[in-house]
Design a protein around this motif. Structure first.
Motif, PDB file in Angstrom:
ATOM      1  N   ARG A  19       8.960  -1.686   4.622  1.00  7.72           N
ATOM      2  CA  ARG A  19       8.621  -0.376   4.047  1.00  7.72           C
ATOM      3  C   ARG A  19       9.328  -0.173   2.708  1.00  7.72           C
ATOM      4  N   ASP A  20      10.600  -0.583   2.639  1.00  7.36           N
ATOM      5  CA  ASP A  20      11.341  -0.424   1.381  1.00  7.36           C
ATOM      6  C   ASP A  20      10.762  -1.301   0.273  1.00  7.36           C
ATOM      7  N   SER A  21      10.080  -2.382   0.654  1.00 13.65           N
ATOM      8  CA  SER A  21       9.470  -3.273  -0.340  1.00 13.65           C
ATOM      9  C   SER A  21       8.067  -2.834  -0.724  1.00 13.65           C
ATOM     10  N   GLY A  22       7.598  -1.732  -0.165  1.00 14.96           N
ATOM     11  CA  GLY A  22       6.258  -1.242  -0.467  1.00 14.96           C
ATOM     12  C   GLY A  22       5.162  -1.976   0.276  1.00 14.96           C
ATOM     13  N   VAL A  23       5.522  -2.684   1.370  1.00 14.88           N
ATOM     14  CA  VAL A  23       4.533  -3.421   2.154  1.00 14.88           C
ATOM     15  C   VAL A  23       4.034  -2.514   3.281  1.00 14.88           C
ATOM     16  N   GLU A  24       2.721  -2.461   3.434  1.00 16.92           N
ATOM     17  CA  GLU A  24       2.116  -1.635   4.479  1.00 16.92           C
ATOM     18  C   GLU A  24       1.870  -2.478   5.722  1.00 16.92           C
ATOM     19  N   VAL A  25       2.227  -1.927   6.885  1.00 16.10           N
ATOM     20  CA  VAL A  25       1.973  -2.584   8.171  1.00 16.10           C
ATOM     21  C   VAL A  25       0.783  -1.891   8.820  1.00 16.10           C
ATOM     22  N   VAL A  26      -0.276  -2.664   9.076  1.00 17.98           N
ATOM     23  CA  VAL A  26      -1.491  -2.093   9.656  1.00 17.98           C
ATOM     24  C   VAL A  26      -1.889  -2.911  10.881  1.00 17.98           C
ATOM     25  N   PHE A  27      -2.771  -2.331  11.689  1.00 18.67           N
ATOM     26  CA  PHE A  27      -3.251  -3.001  12.899  1.00 18.67           C
ATOM     27  C   PHE A  27      -4.758  -3.219  12.844  1.00 18.67           C
ATOM     28  N   ASP A  28      -5.293  -3.281  11.627  1.00 18.58           N
ATOM     29  CA  ASP A  28      -6.718  -3.514  11.436  1.00 18.58           C
ATOM     30  C   ASP A  28      -7.060  -4.988  11.667  1.00 18.58           C
ATOM     31  N   ALA A  29      -8.306  -5.216  12.047  1.00 21.70           N
ATOM     32  CA  ALA A  29      -8.796  -6.587  12.142  1.00 21.70           C
ATOM     33  C   ALA A  29      -8.989  -7.138  10.729  1.00 21.70           C
ATOM     34  N   PRO A  30      -8.424  -8.322  10.429  1.00 18.22           N
ATOM     35  CA  PRO A  30      -8.532  -8.883   9.062  1.00 18.22           C
ATOM     36  C   PRO A  30      -9.894  -9.540   8.813  1.00 18.22           C
ATOM     37  N   ARG A  32     -13.519 -10.198   6.698  1.00 12.88           N
ATOM     38  CA  ARG A  32     -13.787 -10.515   5.292  1.00 12.88           C
ATOM     39  C   ARG A  32     -13.966  -9.228   4.481  1.00 12.88           C
ATOM     40  N   ASP A  33     -14.659  -8.259   5.048  1.00 12.43           N
ATOM     41  CA  ASP A  33     -14.875  -6.995   4.338  1.00 12.43           C
ATOM     42  C   ASP A  33     -13.569  -6.253   4.134  1.00 12.43           C
ATOM     43  N   TRP A  34     -12.715  -6.262   5.157  1.00 15.22           N
ATOM     44  CA  TRP A  34     -11.423  -5.580   5.049  1.00 15.22           C
ATOM     45  C   TRP A  34     -10.564  -6.222   3.964  1.00 15.22           C
ATOM     46  N   SER A  35     -10.543  -7.536   3.922  1.00 18.67           N
ATOM     47  CA  SER A  35      -9.671  -8.223   2.968  1.00 18.67           C
ATOM     48  C   SER A  35     -10.072  -7.938   1.516  1.00 18.67           C
ATOM     49  N   THR A  36     -11.357  -7.692   1.271  1.00 18.42           N
ATOM     50  CA  THR A  36     -11.792  -7.408  -0.098  1.00 18.42           C
ATOM     51  C   THR A  36     -11.438  -5.987  -0.527  1.00 18.42           C
ATOM     52  N   ARG A  37     -11.152  -5.110   0.433  1.00 18.70           N
ATOM     53  CA  ARG A  37     -10.878  -3.714   0.099  1.00 18.70           C
ATOM     54  C   ARG A  37      -9.394  -3.393  -0.024  1.00 18.70           C
ATOM     55  N   ARG A  38      -8.539  -4.287   0.409  1.00 16.69           N
ATOM     56  CA  ARG A  38      -7.099  -3.991   0.336  1.00 16.69           C
ATOM     57  C   ARG A  38      -6.637  -4.104  -1.131  1.00 16.69           C
ATOM     58  N   ASN A  39      -5.678  -3.263  -1.489  1.00 17.40           N
ATOM     59  CA  ASN A  39      -5.189  -3.270  -2.882  1.00 17.40           C
ATOM     60  C   ASN A  39      -3.672  -3.177  -2.964  1.00 17.40           C
ATOM     61  N   ALA A  40      -2.981  -3.498  -1.884  1.00 26.80           N
ATOM     62  CA  ALA A  40      -1.514  -3.471  -1.872  1.00 26.80           C
ATOM     63  C   ALA A  40      -1.014  -4.537  -0.911  1.00 26.80           C
ATOM     64  N   PRO A  41       0.238  -5.014  -1.087  1.00 30.57           N
ATOM     65  CA  PRO A  41       0.793  -5.987  -0.134  1.00 30.57           C
ATOM     66  C   PRO A  41       0.729  -5.428   1.290  1.00 30.57           C
ATOM     67  N   THR A  42       0.195  -6.223   2.198  1.00 30.25           N
ATOM     68  CA  THR A  42      -0.077  -5.728   3.544  1.00 30.25           C
ATOM     69  C   THR A  42       0.255  -6.792   4.580  1.00 30.25           C
ATOM     70  N   VAL A  43       0.773  -6.336   5.717  1.00 32.41           N
ATOM     71  CA  VAL A  43       0.945  -7.192   6.891  1.00 32.41           C
ATOM     72  C   VAL A  43       0.009  -6.661   7.964  1.00 32.41           C
ATOM     73  N   SER A  44      -0.899  -7.530   8.406  1.00 34.27           N
ATOM     74  CA  SER A  44      -1.842  -7.164   9.459  1.00 34.27           C
ATOM     75  C   SER A  44      -1.326  -7.674  10.798  1.00 34.27           C
ATOM     76  N   VAL A  45      -1.199  -6.763  11.753  1.00 35.90           N
ATOM     77  CA  VAL A  45      -0.768  -7.109  13.112  1.00 35.90           C
ATOM     78  C   VAL A  45      -1.974  -6.834  14.012  1.00 35.90           C
TER      79      VAL A  45
END
Length: 235
Positions: A19-30, A32-45
């Motif tokens: 969180r301090d590094s500006g990384v978002e933690v999400v639980f979305d399914a990764p 192809r459509d989702w990956s094209t819409r992300r615009n910030a460093p993200t960790v998908s769980v």
């Protein structure tokens, strides 16, 4: 229970500095459509498999008490389920993704159980351990390639994380404890009215049973001439 495990993992990764590094933690399914819409460093769980650990199934029940110590219900034992997540990192460069994934792996590999301070809801109420196994042997029966194929996504490096958590059993309410003696009422007979108020049964001449109540062992009177075992005749 599943959403409580999600929250525990999110808090654990944020404590590791995401969180301090500006990384978002999400639980979305990764996908192809989702990956094209992300615009910030993200960790998908991404949770992709749930199955019960039948070797830990138990029978019986446990009593549930109120603040005064009275039994208010009986709870069935918890059942344990393994939740398998696929953890991936998403940035604009593979080197940054690998660096971020390494940070996540270091965080998850450092713990065997989810710290109790991160338990919420039923997990906090049960007070049982929530086990975490990061990048261990897969027992879900599904390969990473199968998951990516089902998501129609672009395959990349991922960490399999298996969390074994308890699902709280149902509580069956219990009746209040008996605090009054038995009451007998008589119906109206041919000679008059019955006893509408009833009367409480009493034992005439009953002595104080002592601190152990009527369950305490008491000496039995023997008939005249009957010998006690190991002793003389009864008086």
């Amino acid at each position: 229970m599943i959403h409580e495990v999600d929250e525990g993992l999110r808090l654990l990764l944020n404590e590791a500095g995401l969180r301090d590094s500006g990384v978002e933690v999400v639980f979305d399914a990764p996908t192809r459509d989702w990956s094209t819409r992300r615009n910030a460093p993200t960790v998908s769980v991404y949770l992709y498999d749930i199955h019960e650990d039948v070797t830990r199934r138990q029978t019986g029940s446990a009593e549930v008490h109120d603040g005064d110590g009275r039994v208010t219900g009986r709870r069935a034992p918890p059942r344990w389920f393994a939740l398998t997540y696929m953890v991936t990192a998403w940035t604009t460069r593979p080197q940054d993704e690998h660096r971020l994934l390494s940070q996540v792996l270091r965080c998850l590999a450092a713990v065997d159980v989810l710290p109790s301070r991160l338990h919420t809801g039923s997990l906090a109420e049960l007070g049982l351990g929530v086990e975490i196994d990061a990048a261990g042997p897969s027992t879900a029966g599904v390969s990473a390639a199968d998951v990516w194929s089902a998501l129609d996504g672009e395959m990349k490096a991922s960490i399999d994380v298996r969390v074994t958590a308890p699902l709280a059993g149902d509580v069956r309410p219990a009746g209040p404890p008996v605090t009054e003696g038995l009451t007998v009422r008589s119906a109206a007979g041919t000679g008059g009215a019955g006893d509408e108020d009833g009367r409480r049964l009493r034992y005439e001449g009953a002595s104080d049973p002592g601190p152990r109540g009527f369950t305490a062992r008491r000496a039995r009177e023997l008939p005249p001439g009957r010998r006690r075992r190991g002793g003389g005749s009864a008086p």
